[in-house]
Design a protein around this motif. Structure first.
Motif, short mmCIF file in Angstrom:
data_model
loop_
_atom_site.label_atom_id
_atom_site.label_comp_id
_atom_site.label_asym_id
_atom_site.label_seq_id
_atom_site.Cartn_x
_atom_site.Cartn_y
_atom_site.Cartn_z
N GLU A 137 0.84 -1.19 0.00
CA GLU A 137 0.00 0.00 0.00
C GLU A 137 0.88 1.25 0.00
O GLU A 137 1.98 1.24 0.53
CB GLU A 137 -0.91 0.03 1.23
N LYS A 138 0.37 2.32 -0.59
CA LYS A 138 1.09 3.59 -0.58
C LYS A 138 1.11 4.18 0.82
O LYS A 138 0.31 3.79 1.68
CB LYS A 138 0.42 4.56 -1.55
N SER A 139 2.00 5.11 1.06
CA SER A 139 2.08 5.75 2.37
C SER A 139 0.81 6.54 2.64
O SER A 139 0.07 6.93 1.71
CB SER A 139 3.29 6.69 2.43
N ALA A 140 0.55 6.81 3.91
CA ALA A 140 -0.64 7.59 4.28
C ALA A 140 -0.62 8.97 3.63
O ALA A 140 -1.66 9.46 3.18
CB ALA A 140 -0.71 7.72 5.80
N ALA A 141 0.55 9.60 3.59
CA ALA A 141 0.65 10.93 3.00
C ALA A 141 0.28 10.92 1.52
O ALA A 141 -0.44 11.80 1.04
CB ALA A 141 2.06 11.49 3.20
N ASP A 142 0.76 9.92 0.79
CA ASP A 142 0.45 9.84 -0.64
C ASP A 142 -1.04 9.57 -0.86
O ASP A 142 -1.67 10.14 -1.76
CB ASP A 142 1.28 8.74 -1.29
N ARG A 143 -1.60 8.70 -0.04
CA ARG A 143 -3.02 8.38 -0.18
C ARG A 143 -3.88 9.59 0.17
O ARG A 143 -4.91 9.85 -0.48
CB ARG A 143 -3.38 7.19 0.71
N LEU A 144 -3.48 10.32 1.20
CA LEU A 144 -4.22 11.51 1.59
C LEU A 144 -4.15 12.59 0.51
O LEU A 144 -5.15 13.25 0.21
CB LEU A 144 -3.68 12.05 2.91
N LEU A 145 -2.98 12.75 -0.09
CA LEU A 145 -2.83 13.74 -1.15
C LEU A 145 -3.72 13.40 -2.34
O LEU A 145 -4.37 14.29 -2.92
CB LEU A 145 -1.37 13.82 -1.59
N ASP A 146 -3.79 12.14 -2.71
CA ASP A 146 -4.67 11.72 -3.82
C ASP A 146 -6.12 12.09 -3.52
O ASP A 146 -6.85 12.58 -4.39
CB ASP A 146 -4.56 10.21 -4.04
N LEU A 147 -6.54 11.87 -2.27
CA LEU A 147 -7.92 12.19 -1.88
C LEU A 147 -8.16 13.70 -1.97
O LEU A 147 -9.20 14.15 -2.48
CB LEU A 147 -8.19 11.68 -0.47
N LEU A 148 -7.20 14.49 -1.47
CA LEU A 148 -7.37 15.94 -1.46
C LEU A 148 -7.47 16.50 -2.88
O LEU A 148 -8.31 17.37 -3.17
CB LEU A 148 -6.19 16.60 -0.73
N ILE A 149 -6.62 16.02 -3.76
CA ILE A 149 -6.63 16.52 -5.15
C ILE A 149 -7.97 16.23 -5.81
O ILE A 149 -8.54 17.08 -6.50
CB ILE A 149 -5.47 15.89 -5.95
N THR A 150 -8.50 15.05 -5.56
CA THR A 150 -9.81 14.69 -6.12
C THR A 150 -10.91 15.53 -5.47
O THR A 150 -11.85 15.98 -6.14
CB THR A 150 -10.10 13.20 -5.91
N ALA A 151 -10.82 15.74 -4.17
CA ALA A 151 -11.84 16.51 -3.46
C ALA A 151 -11.93 17.95 -3.99
O ALA A 151 -13.02 18.49 -4.16
CB ALA A 151 -11.55 16.52 -1.97
N TRP A 152 -10.79 18.57 -4.23
CA TRP A 152 -10.79 19.96 -4.71
C TRP A 152 -11.09 20.05 -6.20
O TRP A 152 -11.58 21.07 -6.67
CB TRP A 152 -9.44 20.61 -4.39
N GLY A 153 -10.80 19.00 -6.94
CA GLY A 153 -11.10 19.00 -8.37
C GLY A 153 -10.44 20.15 -9.10
O GLY A 153 -9.23 20.40 -8.95
#
Length: 296
Positions: free
Chosen positions: A67-83
């Motif tokens: 699995e990717k690190s928590a930071a990388d996974r969180l960044l992916d979520l944030l980028i999608t959330a902000w669109g």
């Protein structure tokens, strides 16, 4: 009523981490709740983030089990959330808002998240940061609402076991610090095993339940509350912040119990939480209660 989307939130990173760990807010789950059109629109956007939610509610800060690190996974979520609203300025602003200016998500997750989460949710955290005491060691964020016996076993033997094997392999190859990281992780594993077993002082005592209904090992009842269920992890010293900052006490609650309360005679009506029971006591009580039910 909060809709569950991190972008317009006053605690965007906290909301994003909660979503990463699989948490949903009541407004997302109750379709009959009276909400504004704006809230409904944000809830619809929140649903697009469900694909980032971890299935078992366990996210390791370092890459573990592929699995990717928590930071990388969180960044992916944030980028999608902000669109389309995402830009290079968004992340620095979010980090500055959580006292982590000029640092990365990894630093915030490791050093700041848990203490801030505890304060935000009035010392009843539902995201727990479990670690081995080393900044470069094993750390995992867990969704307490999903941390049943099976998932704690998964954390203890699968995630942590994978980390230990990796450190032992690195130690054989002469990597600096690997042996110390392996030792710290093994100590954490032993502490988590003690919580799974649940012998004193790593047990849970619920003063409003009779002896035969007391938890045996790690079998938490979410309805008993964070204060009681977090206690074994505090006793084992496996949380990222120490008891004074958690500000949770287990001595005695205010008021007096009624005479029908299960521990009224033992504590003379005092609402005592500072009590430990042996595994044998609880097992015998359950067996006796089961025998009574069979005879009835």
């Amino acid at each position: 009523i909060f809709h569950g989307h991190p972008q317009p939130s006053t605690a965007s990173l906290q909301v994003a981490v909660a979503r990463l760990l699989g948490y949903h807010w009541p407004a997302e789950l109750d379709t009959k709740m009276e909400l504004s059109d704006e809230a409904r629109a944000w809830i619809k956007r929140s649903a697009t983030l469900d694909k980032f939610a971890d299935k078992d509610g366990i996210v390791c800060l370092s890459p573990v089990r592929g699995e990717k690190s928590a930071a990388d996974r969180l960044l992916d979520l944030l980028i999608t959330a902000w669109g389309n609203d995402w830009s290079a300025a968004v992340l620095p602003k979010l980090l500055a808002d959580v006292d982590c200016a000029s640092k990365g998500l990894d630093v915030w997750l490791r050093d700041k998240l848990f203490e801030q989460h505890v304060k935000l949710f009035h010392h009843r955290p539902f995201i727990w940061h479990i670690w081995d005491g080393k900044k470069d060691g094993f750390s995992a964020l867990v969704n307490y609402h999903r941390l049943d016996h099976k998932n704690l076993e998964t954390l203890t033997y699968t995630y942590l076991g994978d980390w230990i094997r990796a450190q032992e392999r690195d130690a054989r190859n002469g990597v600096d610090g690997a042996e110390e990281r392996a030792d710290a992780a093994k100590e954490l594993q032993a502490n988590l095993e003690a919580i799974l077993e649940g012998d004193a002082p790593y047990d849970i005592f619920v003063r409003w339940k009779p002896l035969e209904e007391q938890p045996i090992g790690w079998e938490p009842d979410i309805n008993d509350g964070v204060r009681l269920n977090i206690r074994p992890f505090v006793e084992a010293d496996v949380l990222r912040i120490r008891p004074p900052k958690l500000n949770i006490k287990w001595d005695k609650d205010r008021g007096k119990d009624v005479a029908s309360a299960p521990w009224f005679k033992v504590f003379n009506g005092e609402r005592i939480n500072e009590h430990h029971l042996s595994l044998d006591e609880k097992r015998r009580a359950r067996e006796e209660a089961a025998n009574k039910r069979r005879r009835a």
